[in-house]
Design an enzyme around this catalytic site. Sequence first.
Site, PDB file in Angstrom:
ATOM      1  CG  HIS A 204      -0.564   0.828   2.492  1.00  0.00           C
ATOM      2  ND1 HIS A 204       0.352  -1.139   2.852  1.00  0.00           N
ATOM      3  CD2 HIS A 204      -0.497   1.679   3.124  1.00  0.00           C
ATOM      4  CE1 HIS A 204       0.810   0.042   4.160  1.00  0.00           C
ATOM      5  NE2 HIS A 204       0.483   0.930   4.163  1.00  0.00           N
TER       6      HIS A 204
HETATM    7  C1  UD1 Z   1      -1.516   5.617   5.406  1.00  0.00           C
HETATM    8  C2  UD1 Z   1      -0.232   6.008   5.886  1.00  0.00           C
HETATM    9  C3  UD1 Z   1      -0.474   5.685   6.160  1.00  0.00           C
HETATM   10  C4  UD1 Z   1      -0.341   4.328   7.001  1.00  0.00           C
HETATM   11  C5  UD1 Z   1      -1.368   3.954   6.165  1.00  0.00           C
HETATM   12  C6  UD1 Z   1      -2.151   2.505   6.279  1.00  0.00           C
HETATM   13  C7  UD1 Z   1      -0.771   8.585   5.071  1.00  0.00           C
HETATM   14  C8  UD1 Z   1       0.696  10.099   5.000  1.00  0.00           C
HETATM   15  N1  UD1 Z   1      -0.075   7.756   4.883  1.00  0.00           N
HETATM   16  O1  UD1 Z   1      -2.050   5.620   3.827  1.00  0.00           O
HETATM   17  O2  UD1 Z   1       1.817   6.138   6.765  1.00  0.00           O
HETATM   18  O3  UD1 Z   1       0.905   2.938   6.458  1.00  0.00           O
HETATM   19  O4  UD1 Z   1      -2.883   4.818   5.884  1.00  0.00           O
HETATM   20  O5  UD1 Z   1      -3.323   2.117   5.938  1.00  0.00           O
HETATM   21  O6  UD1 Z   1      -1.259   9.537   5.822  1.00  0.00           O
HETATM   22  N2  UD1 Z   1      -9.393   4.639   0.422  1.00  0.00           N
HETATM   23  C9  UD1 Z   1     -10.296   4.189   0.008  1.00  0.00           C
HETATM   24  N3  UD1 Z   1     -11.002   4.185   1.458  1.00  0.00           N
HETATM   25  C10 UD1 Z   1     -10.743   4.482   2.803  1.00  0.00           C
HETATM   26  C11 UD1 Z   1      -9.127   5.344   3.056  1.00  0.00           C
HETATM   27  C12 UD1 Z   1      -8.560   5.283   1.688  1.00  0.00           C
HETATM   28  O7  UD1 Z   1     -10.801   4.172  -0.993  1.00  0.00           O
HETATM   29  O8  UD1 Z   1     -11.541   3.879   3.978  1.00  0.00           O
HETATM   30  C13 UD1 Z   1      -8.455   5.594  -0.655  1.00  0.00           C
HETATM   31  C14 UD1 Z   1      -8.203   7.349  -0.903  1.00  0.00           C
HETATM   32  O9  UD1 Z   1      -9.269   7.601  -1.888  1.00  0.00           O
HETATM   33  C15 UD1 Z   1      -7.103   7.694  -1.354  1.00  0.00           C
HETATM   34  C16 UD1 Z   1      -6.013   6.497  -0.770  1.00  0.00           C
HETATM   35  O10 UD1 Z   1      -7.133   5.084  -0.308  1.00  0.00           O
HETATM   36  O11 UD1 Z   1      -7.425   7.266  -3.232  1.00  0.00           O
HETATM   37  C17 UD1 Z   1      -4.767   6.556  -0.205  1.00  0.00           C
HETATM   38  O12 UD1 Z   1      -5.572   6.708   1.374  1.00  0.00           O
HETATM   39  P1  UD1 Z   1      -4.712   7.863   2.306  1.00  0.00           P
HETATM   40  O13 UD1 Z   1      -5.693   7.747   3.838  1.00  0.00           O
HETATM   41  O14 UD1 Z   1      -4.147   8.709   1.797  1.00  0.00           O
HETATM   42  O15 UD1 Z   1      -3.510   6.552   2.846  1.00  0.00           O
HETATM   43  P2  UD1 Z   1      -3.270   5.251   2.602  1.00  0.00           P
HETATM   44  O16 UD1 Z   1      -2.454   4.339   1.623  1.00  0.00           O
HETATM   45  O17 UD1 Z   1      -3.905   4.601   3.334  1.00  0.00           O
END
Ligand code: UD1
Length: 352
Positions: A204
């Site tokens: 991820h």
């Molecule tokens: C975040 C943390 C990372 C942690 C990870 C655990 C930061 C910078 N990164 O990364 O350190 O290891 O969480 O999972 O804070 N999304 C969904 N549904 C959700 C959550 C996210 O679809 O419930 C999608 C979002 O639309 C986005 C992507 O996943 O495009 C990334 O989500 P984001 O919260 O930005 O960071 P993570 O990659 O999950």
Amino acid sequence: MKIVTIVGARPQFIKAAGVSRELRTHHREVLVHTGQHYDYAMSGVFFEGLNLPAPEVNLEVGSGTHGTQTSAMLQGIEKVLIEERPDRVLIYGDTNSTLAGAIAAAKLHIPIVHIESGMRSFNRRMPEEINRVIADHLSNLLLCPSRTAVKNLAAEGISKNVYLVGDVMHDVLQWALGRAKPLAAETISRFNLNPNGYLLATVHRSENTDNPEQLTGIVETLNNLDEPVLFPVHPRARKHLDRINYRPAANVRMVEPLSYFEMVIMAGDARMILTDSGGLQKEAYWMEVPCVTLREETEWVETVDTGWNRLTGSDPEKIVNAVRNFQRPESHPVLYGNGHAGRQCVELIEQN
Ligand code: UD1
């Protein structure tokens, strides 16, 4: 004491489960969920499974660029802190929710407690590294999971109010292991797998998912391995896998993100784990499952030094070599505490 705790992303729900219970026996906690993770599979299922109290506040910030997401959190957290006037703000780890909590509290002169302080990859291209450095430099009480973390802080001139407490994720794992056991056989057969007869893979991190070449290298390697691979897919990875038009081979079972208990079971019974997650590298170690880390560096260097974890980056040749030729070390020293980190954290919050 009144404490506002900030959580927002999946690993923080797990960490908070190790501290909240202890904290709430003597203090008033106001749990703020930023809404960084919002899907049921990324958030709700953890609150239910880990018996975490429902958040008192949900800021429902959702996704966005780092600036958009972090600034929305900052505004929301500031408002809560002004209303609640807590004695401490508690933050966990290294996500954008951690960063926003740290900045909001520091500007309001509210003492900050950082759990999982001092971790460093020394790679500033990782958003998490930037979040950690800033959070640590703003924190008033720094609670570290390893000696390496304490040393990292000292190297940056931070030595006041730094304590080695171990890892709260270890507490939660120990609590979960007994509870997960009766569910193990049913869970493994639901995925149509046999104990010790499959690999568990997760990806991820933005450095892996956002780069099509790197992501292709990793997932095509999974396709070419000659054993079953259980591949729970994080929403970030799902989007990018669609973009590169990934088609899993017959050996790869792509599934939705697992609940905490499912993960404990499926990780514990895997022959080996391939991951870029920090939490899973440690869980693999505690459950004595060999780990291949799909990154160039790790913050959890002790897992590599003891021979239980190998760094391969996204290089297909290195990954295949590690999966096929891993030598299981004979010794397994205790790492990251004794399973009572949560209690120590609460005691130190009371004393400082
Ligand atoms: C975040 C943390 C990372 C942690 C990870 C655990 C930061 C910078 N990164 O990364 O350190 O290891 O969480 O999972 O804070 N999304 C969904 N549904 C959700 C959550 C996210 O679809 O419930 C999608 C979002 O639309 C986005 C992507 O996943 O495009 C990334 O989500 P984001 O919260 O930005 O960071 P993570 O990659 O999950």
